[in-house]
Design a protein around this motif. Structure first.
Motif, PDB file in Angstrom:
ATOM      1  N   UNK A  87      -2.664   2.618  -4.561  1.00  0.00           N
ATOM      2  CA  UNK A  87      -4.048   2.213  -4.796  1.00  0.00           C
ATOM      3  C   UNK A  87      -5.020   3.006  -3.940  1.00  0.00           C
ATOM      4  N   UNK A 119      -2.984   6.980   6.015  1.00  0.00           N
ATOM      5  CA  UNK A 119      -2.428   5.687   5.621  1.00  0.00           C
ATOM      6  C   UNK A 119      -0.994   5.863   5.136  1.00  0.00           C
ATOM      7  N   UNK A 142       2.703  -6.657   7.985  1.00  0.00           N
ATOM      8  CA  UNK A 142       3.127  -6.136   6.680  1.00  0.00           C
ATOM      9  C   UNK A 142       4.610  -6.397   6.507  1.00  0.00           C
ATOM     10  N   UNK A 189       1.020   0.560  -0.832  1.00  0.00           N
ATOM     11  CA  UNK A 189      -0.229   1.200  -0.414  1.00  0.00           C
ATOM     12  C   UNK A 189      -0.588   2.491  -1.180  1.00  0.00           C
ATOM     13  N   UNK A 235       2.572  -2.652  -5.899  1.00  0.00           N
ATOM     14  CA  UNK A 235       1.335  -2.740  -5.117  1.00  0.00           C
ATOM     15  C   UNK A 235       1.442  -2.040  -3.774  1.00  0.00           C
TER      16      UNK A 235
END
Ligand SMILES: Nc1nc2c(c(=O)[nH]1)N[C@H]1C(S)=C(S)[C@@H](COP(=O)(O)OP(=O)(O)OC[C@H]3O[C@@H](n4cnc5c(=O)[nH]c(N)nc54)[C@H](O)[C@@H]3O)O[C@H]1N2
Ligand SMILES: Nc1nc2c(c(=O)[nH]1)N[C@H]1C(S)=C(S)[C@@H](COP(=O)(O)OP(=O)(O)OC[C@H]3O[C@@H](n4cnc5c(=O)[nH]c(N)nc54)[C@H](O)[C@@H]3O)O[C@H]1N2
Ligand code: SF4
Ligand code: SF4
Ligand code: SF4
Ligand code: SF4
Ligand code: SF4
Ligand SMILES: [Mo]
Lengths: 380, 836, 262
Positions: free
Chosen positions: A11, A32, A57, A8, A6
Motif C-alpha cells: 500500500x 519502510x 506489529x 506494508x 495488507x
C-alpha cells in the motif's frame, strides 16, 4: 484486501501522489520496506521493530514490552536452592554412611551440613516473604499440582528431622545410649528421604512455570540440580576434614562427571530459549557455575588421584571448594536466566528471533526508547 | 468526536453498526478516523474550499432535493441588481468600506423588499458580536420580495449560488485542500447519496470548524449544503455543534456573552441603539415571523429583573440595562486590561493563562490589574501567574513587582452542587447534589447570590441614580442547606417565567405578554418549570426514541427544530421511513412524534394576505418560522459581517496565496489585533514555514485544571508532545521520543516528538506543506506539567463571534530542548531578526 | 457452567478512550503508577500489572487517505484493545498458588484473596499472560478481581460499565463465545477479514473468560499464540526429580558399599 495482502509494501505506492517530489516519496517507501524486512533502519523519523524506536506489529510484538512478568524473588531464593540442595544430599550421605558403618566423623560432619542447611533453608524463605507468619499461610493447604506447595512440606519435613538427627548424633557423641541411636537413625532416615526431595524439587519448582528457559529444560533441571546438590554436599563434608574418604571422592567424581555431561548438553543444544544460559550476565554466571562444578573439579580429582600423598589433599580441597562455588553459581545463574528469559518477548510470541533482536540487546536503541521501556519496568 | 465526545460518540458507533457511513474530514488521523469508514485529510484552514466543492458538486450534478429547495429555502428569491459577487470585485462582496474594513449589507437585500439598510442595520454594529438574533438578519423586514419558483431568473439565489461556487471544482479542492480528486469525489458521492426523501445525512462539527478567521462562514457553508440536500428539520439530519464545556450551550442560552441577553435578545448598543425601549424594539422586532413577539420577551425579561420598579411609564427601566460601548469580547477586554483600562477581573471556571491564545500576552495583562478573583478547584496557572509562570522563569517580571491582589476562592465541583447542563441538542438536564462541598468550597450560585446580596445592600445604603439598578434588582431567592445555597426552585421559576399578579409559573412562552403582566428570565426556557415543584429538566422517563420524558429541550421540548420541514409542502411526510411531524387532516392540526415546531392549527395550504404581519405572514408551507420569510437561508441578506455567502480565504497567517482571490489573502473583516505584543509573520514567512494546528486529547481537558491535577488522568498522557510525519522528521532531523523546540512569531516551547503516519504532508498548489500538530492542554501547575502551546498562538478575531484562530497558524521546529530562562527570549528575537 | 460470567473485548468497537482503565483504578483504589511518556503511540501505561488491571493497547500502522479504520478495503490502521486478566479456564496462577489464596469464584473468575496471599510470587512466573504481579511495597500479588465485589452485588464490572461503546461486553461465557463468532462473521461480511477471535481453547489453558476480538495478528497486542498452563510440565519435572533422587540414592549407596566405609 485480506490480512495477508495488507502487508506494508503493497500500500505504499498509494501513499505517494504523482505530483509530489517522487524522490522523497521513494526514499520513505524504501525506508519502510527496509524496516519491514530487516526489522530496523537508521532513519531518525522511522521506527520499525528494534530500530531506534520499537513499534507494534505481527513481526515485532508490542513495542518490545515483555509479555511475561519477571520473577520477583529476592537474592535469598537462589541461595536457598543451593543450601537446600547441599543439605539434602548431605542428609542422604549421612544416612548411608551410617548404615554402611563408615567413620563417625564423616557421619557427624554430614549430619552437621544437613542440619545447618535444613535450618538455613526456611530462614531464607521467610526472609524472601518478609515476615515469618506468611510462611504459615502455605501450611493451610496442600496442593500436589503446585511444586511450591509440595516443596514447603519437604522443607518443613526436612528441617526438624535433619536437626533432630544431628542433635541425637551430637548427644550420642558423649554418652552412648540405645535410645539416642534409635532416634538418630529414625529421624536420619526421614531426613534422608526429605533430603532427596530437597535436592531435586527446586528444579521442578522453576521448571513448572511459564518462563521458557526454565520450562524448556524441565526434563533435565531437577536431575541437574540433584547432581549440583550432591557435589556441593559432598564437597562441604570433604572440606570439614574428610578429604581422605574414598566414598566421598567417588561421589564427588560422579557429580563432576554428571555436571560435565549436563554442561556439554547445554552447550550443544542451541534453542532460542537457552540464549540466556549463554549470553549476557546470566550466561557468564551459568557457564562459570558449570565450569566450577563440572570439568574443573573432575580434572582436579583425577589429578589428586595421580598426585602423590602430599598434593592430593590440596587438590581434593581445591576440587571441593570449586564444586561448592560452582553449585552456588549454577543456582544464581539459572534464576538470573529466568529474568532474561521473561524479558525476551520473542519466545512466548513465537517471533523469529533472528530478524527481531530483543530490544534490550540492541546496540543502537534510542536512549528515549530505552527510557520508555525502563519507565514501564516500573511495574515491579 | 471519538476523541472529545466519547460518550456522545457511542451513538455514532451504533449508527455505524446499523450501516451508516461515517466520514471524518480532519488533517490528522485521530481516534475518530480510526472508527470511521472514510477518512479524508485536508489542510487546516481550507474547509470552505472543501464544503464549497461539495456545494458545487450538488449543483453541477443536480443532486439537490428540488422540492425541498424550491419550497423551504430562499433559492427562488431574486436579489438586487446592484449586488456584486467576489468574483467581480476580486474577493469582496459589494458594500465593502475599505478604510473602516466593514461591510454595509445594503446591496445584499431581496429585490422588492421595502427596508432600507446601512452599516448600522441590526447585527452590523462594528462593536457588536454575532450571537444575538440579528445574526442572519432575523430582524430583516424581508417578507415581501420578488421570487421565481422556477429557479430560472439569473439573479435568483439558486443561480447566484451556482455562479459563486462555479470555480469550486474537484480540481480546485485538490489544489487548495490537498485532497486528491478521487478522495473528494468519494466523499461527495457518499454524502449526497445518503440524502433524499427517505434518507438523511448529518454533519457534526466542533472547533475544527469554528476556530478559524472564517469560522462562522465554514458553518454557513455546511448549512447551505444541508439545505440543498433537504437535511434540515428532519430526523437524522442537521448540522450539530458538538459543544465544549459541560453546559457551554446553556451559557449561550443564558449568556455569559457580552453581546446578548438571555434568549438571544441583542444587548443594546450605546451608539446605535436608542435609549428608548420602543425604538429598540422597533429595531430588533421583525414584522413577520416568530420574532414579531420580540417585545413580549424583552418586556418580560425587564420585569423579571427589575420587578416592581419596572412599569410601562418608565419603559420597564430599559435605560437601566448596561450598553455595549465597544468590543467587550474576551480579547477586547483583555487588550483593555493590557492597556491598564481595567481595575479588576473575576475569573470563574476558566484558565486563560493556558487556554487562551498568546499566553504571554494573557498572563502579562493580568499584571496590570489591581485585583483578580479566581474561583477554581486548585490554584491554576491563571491564579499563580504572579509567582509561577513562563514570564517569571524568564525573568520578565518578578513576583515582588506585581501589584495585582489575588483572591482565590475554592469552587464546588459539579457533584457538590445542584444545577443543570444544557447540551448540544438544547436538552436541559438537571442534576442533584451528590455530596456537600468540602470546607470552604461553594457553588457558583452561592457565590453570585451572596455577592449580589451584599452589593445590593451597599447600593440601598447610599441611594443614587447610579445605584438604582442594583438597588432595585430582584434578588430575593430563598436559601437552604448548611451553606445557605439559593433555592433552585426560585431561580427556575424566574427563568421559566411567572404571572406577575399571582407569581404562578407560566406554562408556555406563548403566554408571555408585552404589558408587564408576565416576567421571564429566559423566554426560550419557558416550560422548564411549568408548575411549582415540577422541574421538567429533572424527568428521566423517556417515552420515545426522541427521548421525550427525559429532560427538557427548549423551546417547548421540541427535539428537532424546524421540524415542519420533515413533511412535504402538502403536509404529508416525505417518506414513511423519515416521518416526524405531519398535518392531520381529520383533527385539523399538526401532529407526529415530535412537538411540531409550527403553529399547531395553520394548515399546509394557508396563504397569508398581502398585509398580513406577525405569524400570520408565514404561509402553511414555510417551516423556518424564525425568519420573516419563513424559509431557510441559502443567502443571508444581513447580519453576517463577512458577506452573504461563504467564500474561501486563507488563514490570517497563510502559508500559500489565496488560489481563488489573490488580492484578498484572508477574510477581509477579520481582525488580527496585530501589535508588538501580538505579532504576526509576513505572508508565506520562511522563518516559520510549517502549518501549526492545535487540538485536544481524550485524556485531558482543555487547560488541564480538571485533568492534569488528577493522577489517574495525568499518567495516561503525562507530557506535551508534537505530532509530525515521518517525512518531516526526516527533513528536520527530529527523533521520535526526543525533544523538539517549536517557535512562532509569538513564542517558543518544547515538546516530545511523536513521529507518526497519522500526520501527513499536504500537496497544496504544487507545494509540499508540512504540519505540526500540538495538543494544547499543558501548563506549569498540577501533576502533569509542560510548556503551554498557546504561547505560540495569536490573539485574533473572527468578525462575527470573535473567536480566535487556533487551527491554522505558522511555526518552525528544530530538534532539541528550548533554552531556559532569559535565553528563551533571545532565541525568539534572533528568529524574528532573521530576514525572511 | 452457565453461571460463568465473562468479558468479550472487541477492539473493532474500541475508541481507545481509556475510560475502562481509569474506572478500574477508581473503583479498586489502585494508585497511579508513574508519569512516563513512552512514545508507544498513545499508550503510556504499557501493560497490565499489579498497579494496572485494565490496560488499553494502541497499535499503529500507516493509514491510507480515503479510508477510515472501519473500512474493509484498507488494512487495519490504528486499533485499540483493552487488555485484562484472562481468567483462564485452567489458570496457571491458581494452580501454582501454595497458600490457596487464589480461588475460582462462583462466577468462574480467578480471584486473589488479599488476606491469604503471602507474596511468594510463584503465581507471577506461573501466568502465561504476564498478568498477575507482586507489589513490592505491599508484598502481595495483585490483578483484576473481575470485580468480584460488584458481581456479588449484581453489578457489572466497573470497566465494562464505563465503556461508552460496549467494546467491553460482560455476560455469560457461552453467550459471549457465540457473540464473538457472530461478530467476526459480520465483520468478515463487511470486508474486514483480518478480524479474529482470541480464545486459546486448543491449548492447555483450555480457553479464557476474557475473550478478545482483535484486528490482525493477536501477537501485536502481546497476546501469546500458544499459551500453556505450566502444570503440563509437572509430570516431566517429577520424573526427572525421581531420576535425580535415584542417582543420589544409588550413587551414595554404591560409593559407600564400594568404598566400604572409608
Ligand atoms: N477529552 C476532552 N474532551 C473535550 C475537551 C477536552 O479538552 N478534552 N474540550 C471540550 C471543548 S471545550 C470543546 S470546544 C470540544 C472541542 O471538540 P473538538 O472540536 O473535537 O476539539 P479539537 O480536538 O480541538 O479539534 C477537533 C479536530 O479538528 C482538527 N482540525 C484542525 N484543523 C482543522 C481544519 O482546518 N479543518 C478541520 N475540518 N479539522 C481541523 C484537529 O486535527 C482535531 O482533530 O471538546 C470538548 N470535549
Ligand atoms: N490552542 C488552542 N487553544 C484553545 C482551544 C484550542 O482548540 N486550541 N480551544 C478553546 C476552547 S474551545 C475552549 S472552551 C477554551 C478552554 O479553556 P478555558 O476556557 O481556560 O477552560 P478550562 O481550561 O477548561 O478552565 C476551566 C477551569 O474551570 C475549573 N472548573 C471546573 N468546574 C468548575 C466549577 O464548577 N466551578 C468553578 N468555579 N470552576 C470550575 C477547572 O478546574 C478549570 O481550571 O480553550 C480554548 N483555547
Ligand atoms: S467528560 Fe463528560 S461530557 Fe465529556 S464525554 Fe465524558 S461524559 Fe461526556
Ligand atoms: S491470566 Fe494469568 S493471572 Fe489471569 S487467570 Fe490466567 S493465569 Fe491467572
Ligand atoms: S503471591 Fe500470593 S497469590 Fe501469588 S502464589 Fe504466592 S500466595 Fe498465591
Ligand atoms: S473487572 Fe473490575 S477489576 Fe477487573 S479490570 Fe474490570 S474493573 Fe478492573
Ligand atoms: S472504555 Fe471501551 S472504548 Fe474506551 S478504551 Fe476501554 S474498551 Fe475501549
Ligand atoms: Mo470549547
Amino acid at each position: 484486501m485480506s490480512a495477508k495482502e495488507s502487508s506494508l509494501p503493497e500500500r505504499l505506492p498509494t501513499e505517494a501522489p504523482e505530483f509530489s517530489e517522487p524522490s522523497r516519496e521513494r526514499r520513505l517507501e524504501e525506508v519502510r520496506r527496509q524496516a519491514l524486512h530487516t526489522g530496523r533502519v537508521t532513519g531518525a523519523g522511522i521506527r520499525p521493530a528494534g530500530s531506534p524506536f520499537p513499534i507494534a506489529s505481527p513481526e515485532a510484538g508490542y513495542y518490545g514490552i515483555p509479555l511475561l512478568k519477571e520473577p520477583q524473588w529476592s537474592w535469598e531464593i537462589p541461595v536457598y536452592f543451593f543450601a537446600g540442595g547441599a543439605a539434602g544430599a548431605a542428609a542422604v550421605i549421612a544416612e548411608f554412611a551410617q548404615m554402611t558403618g563408615s567413620k563417625t566423623e564423616l557421619v557427624n560432619d554430614a549430619r552437621t551440613v544437613a542440619a545447618i542447611g535444613s535450618l538455613l533453608a526456611p530462614a531464607l524463605l521467610v526472609a524472601d516473604l518478609g515476615m515469618p507468619s506468611r510462611f504459615l499461610n502455605m501450611l493451610r493447604v496442600f496442593k500436589v499440582q503446585s511444586p511450591m506447595s509440595v516443596g514447603v512440606y519437604i522443607v518443613s519435613g526436612f528441617g526438624p528431622t535433619a536437626t533432630l538427627a544431628k542433635m541425637a548424633n551430637y548427644l550420642r557423641g558423649n554418652h552412648d545410649g540405645i535410645l539416642l541411636k534409635m532416634i538418630e537413625s529414625a529421624s536420619g532416615l526421614f531426613s534422608a528421604l526429605f533430603g532427596l526431595g530437597m535436592a531435586t524439587y527446586t528444579g521442578v519448582l522453576i521448571g513448572v512455570t511459564a518462563i521458557p528457559v526454565w520450562n524448556e529444560n524441565i526434563d533435565s533441571l531437577p536431575t541437574h540440580f540433584a547432581l549440583s546438590g550432591l557435589g556441593a554436599g559432598v564437597s562441604a563434608i570433604e572440606l570439614m576434614g574428610n578429604e581422605d574418604s574414598r566414598a566421598l571422592n567417588m561421589l564427588g567424581l560422579a557429580a563432576a562427571v554428571g555436571e560435565t555431561l549436563e554442561g556439554i548438553k547445554l552447550e550443544m543444544t542451541s534453542k532460542p530459549a537457552n540464549e540466556p544460559l549463554k549470553k549476557g550476565v546470566s550466561g557468564v554466571i551459568t557457564r562459570l557455575g558449570g565450569l566450577l562444578s563440572g570439568p574443573l573439579p573432575l580434572a582436579l580429582r583425577i589429578a589428586s588421584a595421580l598426585a602423590g600423598e602430599g598434593n592430593s589433599k590440596q587438590l581434593r580441597r581445591a576440587a571441593a571448594a570449586s564444586t561448592v562455588a560452582g553449585s552456588l553459581f549454577t543456582r544464581i545463574g539459572w534464576v538470573r536466566a529466568g529474568h532474561a528469559s521473561a524479558r525476551d518477548y520473542r519466545l512466548p510470541l513465537q517471533l523469529a528471533t533472528k530478524s527481531t533482536p530483543t530490544v534490550a540487546q540492541l546496540p543502537n536503541e534510542s536512549k528515549f526508547a530505552k527510557a520508555s521501556r525502563q519507565a514501564l519496568g516500573r511495574h515491579d | 468526536m471519538a476523541e472529545n465526545h466519547p460518550v456522545g460518540f457511542q451513538w455514532v458507533m451504533q449508527a455505524r453498526e446499523h450501516g451508516a457511513t461515517v466520514i471524518h474530514v480532519d488533517p490528522r488521523f485521530t481516534r475518530t478516523s480510526a472508527m470511521s469508514d472514510i477518512w479524508v485529510p485536508l489542510r487546516s484552514g481550507s474547509d470552505i474550499a472543501f464544503l464549497g466543492g461539495l456545494i458545487h458538486y450538488v449543483l453541477e450534478n443536480g443532486k439537490e432535493f428540488r422540492e425541498y429547495v424550491t419550497h423551504y429555502t430562499n433559492a427562488p428569491t431574486i436579489l438586487r441588481k446592484d449586488m456584486k459577487l467576489p468574483d467581480e470585485l476580486g474577493g469582496l462582496f459589494s458594500g465593502w468600506d475599505a478604510e473602516k474594513k466593514h461591510y454595509s449589507p445594503e446591496t445584499w437585500g431581496y429585490q422588492g423588499e421595502p427596508e432600507k439598510r446601512d452599516a448600522h442595520t441590526a447585527g452590523h454594529a462594528s462593536a457588536g458580536g454575532g450571537h444575538g438574533k440579528d445574526r442572519g438578519g432575523e430582524a430583516g423586514k424581508v417578507e415581501k420580495h420578488d421570487s421565481d419558483p422556477t429557479l430560472q431568473h439569473p439573479r435568483c439565489v439558486f443561480n447566484i449560488l451556482k455562479k459563486h461556487y462555479a470555480r469550486y471544482t474537484p480540481e480546485l479542492v485538490e489544489r487548495v485542500c490537498g485532497v486528491p480528486k478521487d478522495q473528494f469525489l468519494k466523499v461527495a458521492e457518499a454524502f449526497t447519496n445518503a440524502s433524499g426523501p427517505d434518507k438523511t445525512a448529518a454533519i457534526c462539527y466542533a472547533v475544527g470548524f469554528t476556530q478559524h478567521s472564517t469560522g462562522v462562514q465554514i458553518i454557513r457553508a455546511a448549512a447551505i449544503l444541508q439545505l440543498l440536500l433537504g437535511n434540515i428539520g428532519r430526523p437524522g439530519g442537521g448540522i450539530l455543534a458538538l459543544r465544549g464545556h459541560a453546559s457551554i450551550q446553556g451559557s449561550t442560552d443564558i449568556p455569559t456573552l457580552y453581546d446578548i441577553l438571555p434568549g438571544y435578545i441583542p444587548m443594546p448598543f450605546f451608539e446605535s441603539d436608542a435609549h428608548k425601549l420602543e425604538q429598540y424594539i422597533e429595531k430588533h422586532r421583525s414584522s413577520a415571523g416568530w420574532w414579531s413577539n420580540f417585545d413580549k420577551y424583552i418586556v418580560s425579561l425587564l420585569k423579571a429583573w427589575y420587578g416592581e420598579a419596572a412599569t410601562k411609564d418608565n419603559d420597564y427601566r430599559f435605560e437601566w440595562l448596561p450598553r455595549v460601548t465597544g468590543d467587550h469580547s474576551h480579547f477586547g477586554y483583555w487588550i483593555d486590561m493590557m492597556e491598564g483600562k481595567m481595575d479588576g477581573l473575576f475569573i470563574m471556571g476558566q484558565n486563560p493563562a493556558v487556554g487562551a491564545p498568546n499566553g504571554r500576552f494573557e498572563r502579562s495583562a493580568l499584571t496590570k490589574l489591581k485585583w483578580l478573583v479566581v474561583r477554581d478547584f486548585s490554584e491554576n496557572e491563571t491564579a499563580a501567574f504572579w509567582h509561577d509562570s513562563q514570564e517569571v522563569e524568564r525573568g520578565q517580571y518578578k513576583p515582588e513587582d506585581i501589584a495585582t491582589e489575588i483572591f482565590f476562592f475554592p469552587a464546588a465541583a459539579h457533584v457538590e452542587k445542584e444545577g443543570s447542563y444544557t447540551n448540544t441538542q438544547r436538552l436541559v438536564q438537571f442534576h442533584e447534589k451528590a455530596i456537600e462541598p468540602p470546607e470552604d468550597c461553594r457553588s457558583e450560585s452561592w457565590f453570585m447570590y451572596h455577592l449580589g446580596r451584599r452589593l445590593q445592600a451597599n447600593a440601598k445604603a447610599e441611594p443614587s441614580e447610579r445605584n438604582a439598578p442594583m438597588a432595585n434588582l430582584t434578588w430575593n431567592y430563598r436559601t437552604h442547606g448548611p451553606s445557605a445555597d439559593p433555592m433552585m426552585d426560585d431561580i427556575l421559576t424566574e427563568i421559566n417565567g411567572y404571572k406577575v399578579a399571582t407569581g404562578e409559573p407560566v406554562g408556555e412562552y406563548t403566554e408571555l405578554q408585552n404589558d408587564g403582566s408576565t416576567a421571564s428570565g429566559c423566554w426560550i426556557y419557558t416550560g422548564i418549570y411549568p408548575k411549582t415543584g415540577h422541574n421538567v429538566a429533572n424527568m428521566r422517563k423517556p417515552k420515545d426514541y426522541l427521548g421525550h420524558g427525559w429532560g427538557f429541550a427548549w423551546p417547548s421540548d421540541r427535539r428537532i427544530l424546524y421540524n415542519r420541514a420533515s413533511a412535504r409542502p402538502d403536509g404529508k411526510p416525505w417518506s414513511e421511513r423519515k416521518k416526524l411531524v405531519w398535518w392531520d387532516e381529520g383533527k385539523k392540526k399538526w401532529t407526529g412524534e415530535d412537538v411540531p415546531d409550527f403553529k399547531e392549527d395553520v394548515p399546509p395550504d394557508y396563504r397569508p394576505s398581502k398585509d398580513a404581519d406577525g405569524m400570520k405572514a408565514i404561509a402553511g408551507d414555510q417551516p423556518f418560522i424564525m425568519h420573516p420569510d419563513g424559509v431557510g437561508w441559502l443567502w443571508v441578506t444581513s447580519g453576517l459581517k463577512d458577506g452573504p455567502l461563504p467564500t474561501h480565504f486563507e488563514p490570517l497567517e497563510p502559508v500559500v496565496p489565496n488560489e481563488l482571490y489573490p488580492d484578498q489573502p484572508h477574510n477581509p473583516p477579520a481582525q488580527k489585533k496585530e501589535r508588538p505584543d501580538n505579532p504576526y509573520g509576513f505572508p508565506y514567512d520562511q522563518r516559520w514555514p510549517h502549518v501549526l494546528t492545535t487540538y485536544r486529547l481524550t485524556e485531558h481537558h482543555t487547560g488541564g485544571g480538571m485533568s492534569r491535577t488528577l493522577s489517574h488522568l495525568s499518567e495516561l498522557q503525562p507530557e506535551l508532545f508534537c505530532e509530525v510525519s515521518p517525512e518531516m522528521a526526516e527533513e528536520c532531523g527530529l527523533e521520535h521520543g526526543a525533544y523538539a523546540t517549536i517557535t512562532s512569531p509569538r513564542g517558543i516551547i518544547e515538546a516530545r516528538v511523536m513521529v507518526t503516519d497519522r500526520v501527513r504532508p499536504f500537496n497544496v498548489q504544487g507545494k509540499r506543506i508540512h504540519q505540526v500538530g500540538l495538543p494544547y492542554h499543558w501548563g506549569r501547575r498540577g501533576i502533569a506539567v509542560g510548556d503551554t502551546v498557546n504561547d505560540l498562538l495569536a490573539i485574533s478575531e473572527e468578525p462575527n463571534v470573535r473567536i480566535m484562530e487556533t487551527k491554522a497558524l505558522i511555526c518552525n521546529i528544530r530538534p532539541g530542548r528550548r533554552p531556559r530562562g532569559p535565553a528563551a527570549l533571545e532565541e525568539k528575537h534572533a528568529q524574528e531578526r532573521k530576514t525572511a | 457452567m452457565s453461571a460463568t460470567t465473562a468479558f468479550l473485548t472487541d477492539s473493532t468497537l474500541c475508541i481507545g478512550c481509556k475510560a475502562c482503565e481509569v474506572a478500574c483504578k477508581e473503583w479498586n483504589g489502585v494508585a497511579e503508577d508513574g508519569l512516563n511518556w513512552t512514545g508507544f503511540s498513545y499508550d503510556n501505561t504499557g501493560a497490565v500489572g499489579h498497579s494496572t488491571w485494565r490496560h488499553v493497547k494502541f497499535v499503529e500502522h500507516p493509514p491510507e487517505p480515503g479510508y477510515g479504520g472501519n473500512s474493509g478495503e484498507a488494512p487495519a490502521s490504528w486499533t485499540f484493545s483493552s487488555d485484562v486478566c484472562k481468567h483462564c479456564e485452567n489458570a496457571g496462577c491458581l494452580e501454582a498458588c501454595p497458600t490457596g489464596s487464589i480461588v475460582r469464584t462462583e462466577f468462574g473468575g480467578v480471584y486473589v484473596q488479599p488476606d491469604i496471599c503471602n507474596g511468594c510470587s510463584y503465581c507471577v512466573v506461573a501466568c502465561p499472560f504476564g498478568v498477575i504481579q507482586r507489589n513490592k511495597e505491599d508484598g502481595r500479588a495483585f490483578k483484576c478481581t473481575f470485580c468480584y465485589d460488584r458481581q456479588k452485588a449484581g453489578l457489572t464490572p466497573a470497566c465494562a460499565h464505563a465503556c461508552p461503546t460496549e467494546s467491553i461486553k460482560f455476560g455469560k461465557l457461552d453467550d459471549l463465545r457465540e457473540e464473538a463468532n457472530r461478530r467476526v462473521r459480520e465483520l468478515n461480511d463487511r470486508g474486514i477479514d483480518d478480524a479474529m477471535i482470541y480464545d486459546p481453547t486448543d491449548t492447555s489453558v483450555g480457553g479464557i473468560h476474557a475473550i478478545f476480538v482483535t484486528r490482525g495478528d493477536p501477537k501485536q497486542y502481546n497476546l501469546p499464540p500458544k499459551p500453556e498452563i505450566p502444570t503440563i510440565y509437572a509430570k516431566q519435572g517429577w520424573r526427572s526429580a525421581a531420576i535425580g533422587a535415584g542417582i543420589l540414592t544409588a550413587g551414595t549407596l554404591l560409593a559407600f558399599l564400594g568404598g566400604n566405609g572409608r
